[in-house]
Design an enzyme around this catalytic site. Structure first.
Site, PDB file in Angstrom:
ATOM      1  N   HIS A 131      -5.740  -0.870  11.643  1.00  0.00           N
ATOM      2  CA  HIS A 131      -5.209  -1.451  10.423  1.00  0.00           C
ATOM      3  C   HIS A 131      -6.186  -2.520   9.933  1.00  0.00           C
ATOM      4  CE1 HIS A 131      -2.253  -2.365   7.427  1.00  0.00           C
ATOM      5  NE2 HIS A 131      -1.964  -3.568   7.899  1.00  0.00           N
ATOM      6  N   CYS A 178      -5.136   0.491   3.651  1.00  0.00           N
ATOM      7  CA  CYS A 178      -5.195  -0.922   4.027  1.00  0.00           C
ATOM      8  C   CYS A 178      -6.605  -1.478   3.930  1.00  0.00           C
ATOM      9  CB  CYS A 178      -4.651  -1.116   5.434  1.00  0.00           C
ATOM     10  SG  CYS A 178      -5.480  -0.115   6.697  1.00  0.00           S
ATOM     11  N   ASN A 236      -0.886  -9.363   4.621  1.00  0.00           N
ATOM     12  CA  ASN A 236      -0.776  -7.931   4.871  1.00  0.00           C
ATOM     13  C   ASN A 236      -0.535  -7.195   3.556  1.00  0.00           C
ATOM     14  OD1 ASN A 236      -0.656  -5.547   6.308  1.00  0.00           O
ATOM     15  ND2 ASN A 236       0.964  -6.205   7.684  1.00  0.00           N
ATOM     16  N   GLN A 243       0.815  -1.205   0.000  1.00  0.00           N
ATOM     17  CA  GLN A 243       0.000   0.000   0.000  1.00  0.00           C
ATOM     18  C   GLN A 243       0.850   1.258   0.000  1.00  0.00           C
ATOM     19  OE1 GLN A 243      -1.619  -1.086   3.997  1.00  0.00           O
ATOM     20  NE2 GLN A 243      -1.376   1.096   4.459  1.00  0.00           N
TER      21      GLN A 243
END
Length: 302
Positions: free
Chosen positions: A245, A112, A266, A106
């Site tokens: 997050h 996110c 992630n 990102q």
């Protein structure tokens, strides 16, 4: 230490605007290295490592690389399609089953929430069609007016956009820019995947969460306070529940020592964690789960 810092700067293509800024970043780098070395000597179930975030303070890191800052909606549960599932495997890894695209980054943009939602959409699309398509986070970032782009958002908003837009572009047609740009609405011919709805897993219910994850990757919010320098192993220990997050949970299992874990994807690139993935303790005796990851769990329906 200066030589180590120079090598690190070269490895991560980092430069600074002034001598003063470089000295400031060197001090932060030294402090972070000392913390990492101290932590790794403490007998934890996971290890930390020097990565591309090593010259950032914790507050700077959270400001630049997280982004689920929009207050959580009040979750209303009209249905949970997996509530009647009776049995699930002992372990699941949707990477092995072909439902997970390569790890993305990102960058210094709090997007996110879009990456989390897209990973879940990519997963259910593969499960339904047998074809894995890498989809566009930028399409969501630019065109989801209810969110605030790089300053945060919510996965529901991403799912709602894809539904209302009758589809989402693939990322080769609408590539990622790490900033909110002008919405390119003329993407009709490039819409690769659509969804018909989305649901939430009942909060603080890791058993229900496992029912969902056994059937498809899901999007979750998480407190990222322990994750800046994560390198490997199963994250355990005291953690917050900020939900600042968002990631995708793409499986679960148990480590060699019997520690149950969730497997996460992630959006910080492959230099972070286990080539961009991570494991975090599952079925902990804490309301909301480890780092609050069971508080805001959602999944698309295709």
């Amino acid at each position: 230490m200066s030589i180590k810092h120079e090598k690190w700067m070269s490895q991560y293509n980092r430069s600074y605007d002034s001598k003063e800024e470089k000295e400031k970043r060197l001090k932060i780098y030294k402090d972070n290295l000392a913390y990492i070395e101290s932590f790794n000597s403490g007998g934890h179930k996971y290890e930390l490592g020097v990565n591309g975030f090593a010259d950032l303070t914790k507050d700077e890191f959270l400001t630049k690389y997280t982004g689920n800052f929009v207050p959580q909606k009040s979750l209303a549960f009209s249905s949970f399609i997996y509530e009647n599932v009776k049995e699930v495997p002992d372990s699941v890894d949707w990477r092995e089953l072909g439902a997970v695209t390569p790890v993305k980054s990102q960058g210094p943009c709090g997007s996110c929430w879009a990456f989390s939602a897209v990973a879940a959409i990519e997963g259910i699309s593969f499960i339904r069609s047998g074809e894995l398509t890498s989809l566009s986070e930028q399409h969501i970032l630019d065109c989801t007016s209810a969110a605030i782009g790089c300053q945060g958002g919510w996965m529901d908003q991403a799912f709602e956009f894809v539904m209302n837009n009758a589809g989402l572009a693939c990322d080769t047609d609408y590539p990622y820019q790490a900033s909110k740009e002008f919405c390119n609405a003329d993407m009709t011919s490039s819409l690769a995947v659509t969804i018909t709805g989305f649901e939430h897993v009942p909060p603080s219910n890791e058993t229900a969460m496992a029912l969902a994850v056994a059937n498809q990757p899901v999007a979750v919010t998480i407190d990222p306070g322990l994750l800046q320098f994560y390198r490997s192993g199963v994250v355990t220990g005291a953690c917050g529940t900020s939900g600042a997050h968002a990631v995708a949970i793409i499986g679960y299992g148990s480590s060699e020592d019997g520690t149950k874990f969730w497997l996460g994807k992630n959006s910080w690139g492959t230099f972070w964690g286990e080539n961009g993935f991570f494991r975090i303790e599952r079925d902990v005796d804490v309301v909301g789960g480890m780092c609050g990851l069971a508080l805001g769990v959602s999944y698309p329906i295709a």
